[in-house]
Design a protein around this motif. Structure first.
Motif: not given
Length: 278
Positions: A71-72, A89-109
């Motif tokens: 489905l991905l 997981e420490n969710f450090s990706f949410t603190r990246l300066p160029d991260i765009d939440p609207a175009t990001t899927y957080a994938l958990c196994n």
């Protein structure tokens, strides 16, 4: 630590299955029909979150990982995947300066307490609250029915009703019969109504989009009125929604013939459809 660029690591962390299948191949195996697959395709293209649920009896080979990976391919063009590291997981990706939440899927196994490479407790709760920050999530869980998924999210993980309403699609799959090889079916496909009922502000309403009928091994689909509501929930006009859905149904029917196209050809079919629509 987990490196999603390494195929071995993705397999070890249960992000990839032993035998990957495309959605067209899954349709060809009769696990789901073209109409349901096309509807899920359209919804995922419009950025909804996703949960794939399998039996609580953790029998191998049910197909949660295979289904989730397949489905991905329907995610919007330009989507970035953020792979979760389970209880580490420490969710450090949410603190990246160029991260765009609207175009990001957080994938958990998987969201469960079975292994530390999965998420549970406060880590899982924080993960499932990411849509409140504009992110999308895609994961799998152990749950036999939609009611079990709702109980897990509301009671075991103590999510607020508004958090659950942001979780979008929930697909329950499982095995049927005792013959070998096992037959897999998508028992139900629901969409969580995203808006609260003023008369019942704490109520959570999973709307059935597709239900498997065990009597004749067919799938029952949502009616036109419900699909019109669904179109509004994802920001499309009902007429545009229906036209896009019919194009995807026709495409899925074609590419699922004779065993179905593989992942690479599935990607090409999706790209070709997008080019025609553009």
């Amino acid at each position: 630590m987990f490196d999603p660029r390494d195929p071995y690591e993705r397999y070890y962390w249960h992000y990839e299955s032993r035998r990957p299948l495309s959605v067209a191949q899954i349709v060809a195996l009769q696990s789901v029909d073209a109409e349901t697959a096309a509807l899920v395709w359209l919804l995922l293209e419009n950025g909804v979150s996703l949960t794939v649920a399998g039996p609580t009896d953790p029998q191998p080979g049910v197909g949660k990982t295979t289904t989730l990976n397949a489905l991905l391919q329907f995610l919007p063009e330009g989507t970035a995947l953020a792979y979760m590291s389970g209880m580490y997981e420490n969710f450090s990706f949410t603190r990246l300066p160029d991260i765009d939440p609207a175009t990001t899927y957080a994938l958990c196994n998987e969201v469960s307490d079975h292994l530390p490479i999965y998420m549970w407790g406060r880590i899982a709760r924080r993960y499932l609250q990411l849509p409140a920050q504009g992110y999308h999530v895609a994961t799998s869980v152990h749950a036999d029915t939609i009611d079990d998924v709702m109980y897990m999210y509301q009671h075991d993980l103590r999510l607020r009703p508004e958090d659950v309403r942001r979780l979008g699609l929930i697909i329950n799959i499982g095995l049927v019969g005792r013959a070998y090889p096992a037959r897999r079916r998508w028992f139900s496909t629901h969409f969580v109504q995203p808006y609260a009922d003023p008369d019942r502000p704490d109520a959570i309403v999973p709307v059935p989009l597709s239900l498997w009928n065990s009597f004749d091994d067919t799938f029952e689909h949502a009616d036109a009125l419900l699909l019109a509501d669904l179109a509004g929930w994802i920001g499309m006009k009902p007429q545009d929604f229906q036209s896009a859905l019919q194009r995807r149904i026709a495409c899925m029917q074609e590419i699922s013939q004779q065993g179905g196209v593989d992942m690479e050809d599935m990607f090409e079919a999706i790209s070709d459809l997008h080019e025609k629509e553009a």
